[in-house]
Design an enzyme around this catalytic site. Structure first.
Site, mmCIF file in Angstrom:
data_model
loop_
_atom_site.group_PDB
_atom_site.id
_atom_site.type_symbol
_atom_site.label_atom_id
_atom_site.label_comp_id
_atom_site.label_asym_id
_atom_site.label_seq_id
_atom_site.Cartn_x
_atom_site.Cartn_y
_atom_site.Cartn_z
ATOM 1 N N TRP A 138 0.846 -1.196 0.000
ATOM 2 C CA TRP A 138 0.000 0.000 0.000
ATOM 3 C C TRP A 138 0.885 1.250 0.000
ATOM 4 C CZ3 TRP A 138 -1.977 2.583 4.952
ATOM 5 C CH2 TRP A 138 -2.899 3.593 4.657
ATOM 6 N N ASP A 219 -1.804 -6.103 9.164
ATOM 7 C CA ASP A 219 -2.653 -4.997 8.742
ATOM 8 C C ASP A 219 -3.957 -5.622 8.255
ATOM 9 O OD1 ASP A 219 -3.905 -2.845 7.627
ATOM 10 O OD2 ASP A 219 -2.176 -2.116 6.497
ATOM 11 N N LYS A 259 -13.471 -0.092 5.252
ATOM 12 C CA LYS A 259 -14.012 -0.762 4.066
ATOM 13 C C LYS A 259 -15.136 -1.724 4.436
ATOM 14 C CE LYS A 259 -9.871 0.508 2.475
ATOM 15 N NZ LYS A 259 -9.464 1.348 1.410
HETATM 16 C C1 LMR Z 1 -6.479 2.707 -0.997
HETATM 17 O O1 LMR Z 1 -5.460 2.022 -0.946
HETATM 18 O O2 LMR Z 1 -6.974 3.138 -2.044
HETATM 19 C C2 LMR Z 1 -7.202 3.038 0.280
HETATM 20 O O3 LMR Z 1 -6.683 2.325 1.340
HETATM 21 C C3 LMR Z 1 -7.323 4.489 0.526
HETATM 22 C C4 LMR Z 1 -6.141 5.110 1.178
HETATM 23 O O4 LMR Z 1 -6.284 5.612 2.292
HETATM 24 O O5 LMR Z 1 -5.055 5.119 0.606
#
Ligand code: LMR
Length: 418
Positions: A138, A219, A259
């Protein structure tokens, strides 16, 4: 004035929120947002879960409804039942002398607290704890830990050629990393690849981590969202903790309800610090330190979202409704995956597209290159992250044809100019 702050340089926009801003400015009426991971219904609209709507009514009508401060640790009925969602009602790890839980500003706030706590106190790996993140991961993970002064390293995860898990690379890194390193694991619905280890692969990974005495942070941002089944999506967490596959080191779980309850903006989450054995004194100490960190940063966590989630978790009818809502979301996403794959195969788009349905959760790692993604955005008004990550939740029956044709165009005409 700026000479007083010579190092304040303007940064590029955030990869995800910058994309959202570009999408919002685009005037094309048929634009498609496959950027930020937020669920959309079949009309492309944000969806308030029926469970949430009902819980809101219940909360507002309750005689105890108010906007008072929560305690520093947050709303206790929320975070204690949130731990049960992760571990199951019968878990021995729910013993108050094994678990320290606290409310956080969603998953990101929990990750920040985890990083801060480990930076301050963890001596398992010497004075500069290294934290290993999956490659890729991420977009926010790296900066959350780096800004805290943790040393960030990566473990192989995505094998680009085969579009599958690089298990060998992952296990080798676990073996080679200095004993007591920190490993961040995505509990399910890996972001951005949508690729999760199988149960057997998870067992191998967890055993290897334990034998090297590494410290695990889970996570957990998509429980129930990936498969529609809360239990199934908690597999690695429950194997590690309830079945004792990890017994040599505590575990931190960073939990988000953004989510799976669809309350993105309310920032509902929790951090859980779980010991392999009871140690009431240590748990008390951990709690007091987490409290101090929270008090310094936000004084006390926001109440509204936590009360809503708590209402869902404590009411049998609402809990049942929530489970149905999870199925509604996950099954629509699965259907969109199948449809997109079918359409690309029917168009004869060069390449293989089975990975779209092999992957799980909110995202598909399409394999599109940054150049192709740019062309999708500029020429077709289809927005996804430059890594090729597409939020499948942004697809619906009204736009999927257009998206398939747009992908077909950029794949076939890879070398043509915009
Ligand atoms: C994403 O990865 O699109 C989401 O988790 C939103 C974010 O906060 O980055």
């Amino acid at each position: 004035m700026s000479q007083l702050f010579a190092n304040v340089k303007e940064l590029p926009p955030d990869p995800l929120f910058g994309l959202k801003a570009r999408y919002n400015q685009d005037k094309r009426s048929d634009k498609v947002d496959l950027g930020i991971g937020a669920y959309r219904d079949n009309n492309g609209k944000p969806w308030i879960l029926p469970a949430v709507k009902q819980a809101e009514q219940k909360l507002i009508n309750s005689p105890d409804y108010n906007h008072e401060y929560l305690s520093i640790g947050g709303y206790e009925p929320f975070y204690t039942s949130a731990a049960k969602v992760l571990l199951g009602d019968e878990s021995k790890a729910l013993s108050p002398s094994r678990i320290a839980s606290q409310q956080s500003l969603s998953g990101t706030g929990a990750l920040h607290l985890a990083g801060l706590f480990l930076k301050k106190f963890y001596i398992g790996n010497g004075p500069q704890p290294a934290i290993y993140l999956s490659s890729p991961t991420w977009a926010n993970h790296k900066q959350v830990f780096e800004t805290l002064g943790l040393q960030v390293k990566t473990y192989p995860y995505w094998h680009a050629e085969t579009k599958s898990l690089d298990l060998t690379g992952f296990l080798n890194t676990i073996r080679e990393a200095k004993q007591g390193s920190i490993f961040l694991l995505h509990a399910c619905a890996h972001n951005p690849t949508g690729l999760d280890p199988t149960p057997q692969q998870w067992d191998q990974i967890l055993k290897e981590l334990d034998s090297r005495k590494h410290f695990i942070i889970f996570d957990s941002a998509y429980q129930g969202f990936a498969s529609g089944d809360l239990e199934k999506d908690a597999y690695p967490i429950r194997r590690a903790i309830n079945d004792g596959l990890v017994s040599q080191s505590p575990i931190i779980i960073c939990q988000s309800f953004a989510k799976n309850v669809g309350m993105y903006g309310e920032r509902v989450g929790a951090i859980h610090f779980i010991l392999p054995h009871d140690d009431a004194q240590f748990i008390k100490a951990i709690k007091s330190q987490l409290n101090l960190m929270t008090r310094c940063e936000i004084s006390n966590p926001p109440a509204y979202g936590a009360k809503i989630v708590s209402a869902i978790l404590h009411d049998e009818k609402l809990y049942k409704q929530w489970k149905e809502d999870l199925k509604t979301m996950s099954s629509r996403i699965i259907k969109m995956r199948q449809t997109l794959r079918k359409k690309l195969e029917a168009l004869g788009t060069p390449g293989k597209w089975n990975h779209i349905t092999d992957q799980t959760g909110m995202f598909s790692f399409t394999g599109l290159t940054p150049g192709q993604v740019e062309k999708l955005e500029k020429k077709h008004g289809v927005y996804l992250v430059s890594s090729g990550r597409a939020s499948v939740a942004g697809l619906n029956e009204g736009n999927i044809d257009k998206v398939a044709k747009a992908i077909d165009d950029v794949v076939r005409n890879a070398s043509s100019k915009l």
